[in-house]
Write an enzyme that holds these catalytic residues in place. Sequence first.
Site, short mmCIF file in Angstrom:
data_model
loop_
_atom_site.label_atom_id
_atom_site.label_comp_id
_atom_site.label_asym_id
_atom_site.label_seq_id
_atom_site.Cartn_x
_atom_site.Cartn_y
_atom_site.Cartn_z
CE LYS A 116 -9.23 10.28 2.36
NZ LYS A 116 -8.07 10.17 3.27
CD GLU A 200 -14.87 8.81 6.82
OE1 GLU A 200 -14.14 8.15 7.58
OE2 GLU A 200 -14.84 8.69 5.58
CE LYS A 201 -20.99 7.04 15.86
NZ LYS A 201 -20.79 8.18 16.77
CE LYS A 237 -2.83 1.11 4.25
NZ LYS A 237 -3.04 1.25 2.79
CD GLU A 275 -6.68 2.56 1.77
OE1 GLU A 275 -5.49 2.23 1.63
OE2 GLU A 275 -7.02 3.57 2.42
CD GLU A 288 -7.46 6.78 0.96
OE1 GLU A 288 -7.38 7.78 0.22
OE2 GLU A 288 -6.54 6.46 1.73
NE ARG A 292 -1.04 5.71 -3.90
CZ ARG A 292 -1.02 4.95 -2.80
NH1 ARG A 292 -0.49 3.74 -2.84
NH2 ARG A 292 -1.53 5.38 -1.68
P1 ADP Z 1 -5.12 8.46 4.27
O1 ADP Z 1 -5.60 8.74 2.88
O2 ADP Z 1 -4.50 9.63 4.93
O3 ADP Z 1 -4.31 7.21 4.36
P2 ADP Z 1 -7.52 7.04 5.11
O4 ADP Z 1 -8.87 7.60 4.88
O5 ADP Z 1 -7.08 5.95 4.20
O6 ADP Z 1 -6.47 8.24 5.10
O7 ADP Z 1 -7.38 6.54 6.61
C1 ADP Z 1 -6.14 6.14 7.16
C2 ADP Z 1 -6.40 5.29 8.39
O8 ADP Z 1 -7.18 6.00 9.35
C3 ADP Z 1 -7.19 4.03 8.09
O9 ADP Z 1 -6.36 2.98 7.72
C4 ADP Z 1 -7.85 3.76 9.44
O10 ADP Z 1 -6.96 3.10 10.30
C5 ADP Z 1 -8.09 5.12 9.97
N1 ADP Z 1 -9.48 5.57 9.68
C6 ADP Z 1 -9.91 6.21 8.58
N2 ADP Z 1 -11.22 6.50 8.67
C7 ADP Z 1 -11.63 6.02 9.86
C8 ADP Z 1 -12.88 6.03 10.58
N3 ADP Z 1 -13.96 6.62 10.07
N4 ADP Z 1 -12.91 5.48 11.80
C9 ADP Z 1 -11.81 4.91 12.35
N5 ADP Z 1 -10.63 4.87 11.75
C10 ADP Z 1 -10.52 5.44 10.52
#
Ligand code: ADP
Length: 460
Positions: A116, A200-201, A237, A275, A288, A292
């Site tokens: 990622k 990330e912020k 989710k 996403e 990300e 799939r």
């Molecule tokens: P994973 O691959 O573990 O599912 P993601 O990067 O898709 O991780 O992030 C999962 C969830 O975390 C997102 O759906 C969102 O709700 C939250 N999230 C991810 N990045 C951020 C961010 N920079 N700030 C706030 N919430 C975030």
Amino acid sequence: MVKKLLIANRGEIAARILRACREMCIDAVTVYSTADAESLHAMFAEEAVCIGPPRAADSYLNADAILTVAKATGCDAVHPGYGFLSENADFADACRAAGLTFVGPSGDVIRKMGNKAAARALMQSVGVPVVPGSDGPVASAEEAQAVADRIGYPVLIKAAAGGGGRGMRRVYGPEELADAFREAAAEALACFGSDEMYLEKLILQPRHIEFQILADRFGNVIQLGERDCSVQRKNQKLLEETPSHGLTPELREQMGAAAVLAAKAAGYENAGTVEFVLAPDKSFYFIEMNTRIQVEHPVTEMVTAMDLVREQIRIASGLPLRIRQEDVQLHGHAIECRINAEDPAHGFAPRPGKADFLYFPGGPGVRIDTCMYNGYEIPPYYDSMVAKVIAWAPTRLEAIRRMRRALEELIIDGLQTNAELMHQILYHPTFVRGNYTTAFLDEHLESLLDWISRVEASEE
Ligand code: ADP
């Protein structure tokens, strides 16, 4: 064209893929572990082969066993579903090396998007907005501290190989950072075998908005609209809907274009999901790409009247997309509730067990994708999701009413599930108004659970 497909998965998604095969007149083989001999996907298929003991590492993750079965049964293609080997680049390569069509992108693309931190850098280089954060991975807590000082708190520590919300920690101030970094890295190493971390912020009160894309091998890429997956618990989710109440047509167009750009930058082929998090000020950031089919794909199928698994198989067979972006029409509103065998009142602890009696809702606009049947014993080894209830209606409010009605019809005797919590969410004013964020469930869980226990007490 694919003639015989091996389905390298289990549960509802294996049954879902089997259905697409039947409609396409493709023969299919399923594989199962010894714990799954009585599972729907093992019994539903014309041909099913046992590949090992219950532990996923010994069965559904055993690439050699799966490839051996594919060859022995005369398959020419493999569909990985979601989870398990679906985002394993080496498995995709191994399928192709064995002369099998892998229903998904190339190993190289999976590898590129699977890290990622690297995917983030790639998106940044082509102008897809990413959350402010580290340039690439951060090697130590000290380095993380320097990045956090630069971008400002709160920050989110993430695992480059992450998935399912694991290996992730929110940090609100410098004093929490070092511990959080070590914890997240240790969790990442245990879950993914890699402790490569990045920063990330942390966007406050965001929505999770993702776009479904389809890409063929001729460079055609289209997007099929968004899914709002902001109803989450611990970054996982629970309920998804489309369209999102948070998007205007202009924003939808901008984000859709960014998703297509992201897929093109990745050299993507097949179905995928881009996403984003959407901030309250309507700025959006790539987080990300999932390479799939996703759990929540049915909501997109409901509003597009397309079969995404069929499209995946067509693309993998080398066929061009059948429609152009301007032909994509999105009709009405769809919601999906994930029904898990778990106890929300006790920290959502998994509650495997036997489904003594089941009654699934029907009627207009209702779809059920499940692995259950009457008397089915849910094995304790795998995911707790046992059914997806999907409702479609012309408008959002009608879809909400239809979903409430569907959940009222649903009977799962013998098992504890989150269905009642789902039902309550559908009555919550914040949800009904549609302007909820990923903080919604955390903020309201206690009152929702409290309400459920009071209703249950009054019924006794
Ligand atoms: P994973 O691959 O573990 O599912 P993601 O990067 O898709 O991780 O992030 C999962 C969830 O975390 C997102 O759906 C969102 O709700 C939250 N999230 C991810 N990045 C951020 C961010 N920079 N700030 C706030 N919430 C975030």
